[in-house]
Write an enzyme that holds these catalytic residues in place. Structure first.
Site, mmCIF file in Angstrom:
data_model
loop_
_atom_site.group_PDB
_atom_site.id
_atom_site.type_symbol
_atom_site.label_atom_id
_atom_site.label_comp_id
_atom_site.label_asym_id
_atom_site.label_seq_id
_atom_site.Cartn_x
_atom_site.Cartn_y
_atom_site.Cartn_z
ATOM 1 N N LYS A 9 0.834 -1.200 0.000
ATOM 2 C CA LYS A 9 0.000 0.000 0.000
ATOM 3 C C LYS A 9 0.875 1.258 0.000
ATOM 4 C CE LYS A 9 -3.859 -2.422 2.212
ATOM 5 N NZ LYS A 9 -4.731 -2.509 3.424
ATOM 6 N N TYR A 49 -12.520 -2.975 -3.401
ATOM 7 C CA TYR A 49 -13.095 -3.037 -2.053
ATOM 8 C C TYR A 49 -14.616 -3.030 -2.088
ATOM 9 C CZ TYR A 49 -8.491 -2.243 0.159
ATOM 10 O OH TYR A 49 -7.198 -2.357 0.619
ATOM 11 N N ARG A 85 -1.682 -14.632 3.149
ATOM 12 C CA ARG A 85 -2.378 -13.953 4.264
ATOM 13 C C ARG A 85 -1.609 -14.150 5.570
ATOM 14 N NH1 ARG A 85 -6.916 -10.631 3.592
ATOM 15 N NH2 ARG A 85 -7.989 -11.547 5.377
ATOM 16 N N ARG A 102 3.002 -7.194 8.786
ATOM 17 C CA ARG A 102 2.351 -6.083 9.507
ATOM 18 C C ARG A 102 2.918 -5.904 10.911
ATOM 19 N NH1 ARG A 102 -3.306 -7.898 6.916
ATOM 20 N NH2 ARG A 102 -3.445 -6.392 5.208
ATOM 21 N N ASN A 112 -1.774 -0.165 7.268
ATOM 22 C CA ASN A 112 -1.278 -1.514 7.559
ATOM 23 C C ASN A 112 -0.412 -2.116 6.445
ATOM 24 O OD1 ASN A 112 -3.365 -2.065 5.827
ATOM 25 N ND2 ASN A 112 -4.399 -3.533 7.147
ATOM 26 N N HIS A 115 -1.691 -5.635 1.366
ATOM 27 C CA HIS A 115 -2.953 -6.331 1.105
ATOM 28 C C HIS A 115 -2.654 -7.718 0.552
ATOM 29 C CE1 HIS A 115 -6.780 -7.476 -0.704
ATOM 30 N NE2 HIS A 115 -6.089 -7.787 -1.776
ATOM 31 N N GLU A 126 -9.107 -10.146 -8.294
ATOM 32 C CA GLU A 126 -8.197 -9.020 -8.081
ATOM 33 C C GLU A 126 -7.065 -9.000 -9.114
ATOM 34 O OE1 GLU A 126 -7.171 -9.511 -3.935
ATOM 35 O OE2 GLU A 126 -9.197 -8.929 -3.291
HETATM 36 P P1 ATP Z 1 -6.673 -6.418 3.026
HETATM 37 O O1 ATP Z 1 -7.882 -6.583 2.125
HETATM 38 O O2 ATP Z 1 -6.050 -5.056 2.935
HETATM 39 O O3 ATP Z 1 -5.698 -7.532 2.942
HETATM 40 P P2 ATP Z 1 -8.185 -7.549 5.150
HETATM 41 O O4 ATP Z 1 -8.865 -8.403 4.141
HETATM 42 O O5 ATP Z 1 -7.342 -8.226 6.167
HETATM 43 O O6 ATP Z 1 -7.267 -6.448 4.490
HETATM 44 P P3 ATP Z 1 -10.616 -6.010 5.423
HETATM 45 O O7 ATP Z 1 -11.534 -6.110 6.582
HETATM 46 O O8 ATP Z 1 -11.022 -6.509 4.088
HETATM 47 O O9 ATP Z 1 -9.237 -6.655 5.895
HETATM 48 O O10 ATP Z 1 -10.201 -4.481 5.298
HETATM 49 C C1 ATP Z 1 -9.529 -4.015 4.178
HETATM 50 C C2 ATP Z 1 -8.648 -2.866 4.575
HETATM 51 O O11 ATP Z 1 -9.453 -1.810 5.070
HETATM 52 C C3 ATP Z 1 -7.658 -3.159 5.701
HETATM 53 O O12 ATP Z 1 -6.479 -3.767 5.266
HETATM 54 C C4 ATP Z 1 -7.392 -1.766 6.229
HETATM 55 O O13 ATP Z 1 -6.471 -1.068 5.375
HETATM 56 C C5 ATP Z 1 -8.749 -1.116 6.094
HETATM 57 N N1 ATP Z 1 -9.511 -1.199 7.340
HETATM 58 C C6 ATP Z 1 -10.175 -2.268 7.807
HETATM 59 N N2 ATP Z 1 -10.762 -1.992 8.976
HETATM 60 C C7 ATP Z 1 -10.447 -0.705 9.258
HETATM 61 C C8 ATP Z 1 -10.754 0.185 10.333
HETATM 62 N N3 ATP Z 1 -11.501 -0.198 11.361
HETATM 63 N N4 ATP Z 1 -10.239 1.437 10.263
HETATM 64 C C9 ATP Z 1 -9.499 1.842 9.230
HETATM 65 N N5 ATP Z 1 -9.182 1.060 8.179
HETATM 66 C C10 ATP Z 1 -9.650 -0.202 8.203
#
Ligand code: ATP
Length: 137
Positions: A9, A49, A85, A102, A112, A115, A126
């Site tokens: 990111k 997303y 993951r 992370r 974070n 992705h 994707e």
């Molecule tokens: P990613 O898709 O980035 O690998 P993930 O699948 O583990 O992450 P998701 O719940 O899909 O998690 O959230 C996608 C992204 O949205 C997270 O990686 C983070 O950047 C952001 N995000 C998720 N929850 C929050 C939150 N509570 N506050 C701010 N940003 C968030």
């Protein structure tokens, strides 16, 4: 062979972590099939997303993901999705296990660093989205 989509990111690119993160996947044994710096459009991110559009943090997430280039890449190898993951660690770096990307490089869920696709189906979706010209294996 299984493939997954991984992205460093904008905060990770800005901090110079692309090489380190790609290296971890290479040394684990995955083949890097494609790698590109992308300045993602709002349209691409809304598609990427799509499941998060109703979340309260969604506007912030869009702004974060548009704050600079993203290093998008595709890994191929046995267990690419799950191991990918696992290597990233929990979404919230406060909960990420030591040794994960992370945990080693982030403190804040809003920044974070990376992705990774969460299923084989989302990986293929994707990869097609971020590499519309296709990916050679
Ligand atoms: P990613 O898709 O980035 O690998 P993930 O699948 O583990 O992450 P998701 O719940 O899909 O998690 O959230 C996608 C992204 O949205 C997270 O990686 C983070 O950047 C952001 N995000 C998720 N929850 C929050 C939150 N509570 N506050 C701010 N940003 C968030």
């Amino acid at each position: 062979l299984e493939r997954s989509f991984i992205a460093v990111k904008p905060d990770g690119v800005e901090r110079g972590l692309v090489g380190e993160i790609v290296r971890r996947f290479e040394t684990r044994g995955f083949k890097i099939l494609a790698l590109q710096l992308v300045q993602p459009s709002e349209e691409l991110l809304r598609e990427h997303y799509q499941d998060l559009a109703s979340k309260p943090f969604f506007p912030k997430l869009l702004a974060y993901m548009r704050s600079g280039p993203v290093a998008a890449f595709v890994i191929q190898g046995k267990g690419a999705v799950k191991i990918g993951r696992d290597m990233l660690g929990a979404t919230n770096p406060q909960d990420s296990a030591p040794g994960t990307i992370r945990a080693d490089f982030a403190l804040d869920i809003g920044k974070n660093v990376c992705h990774g696709s969460d299923s084989v189906e989302s990986a293929e979706r994707e990869i097609a989205l971020w590499f519309p010209a296709g990916v050679a294996s």
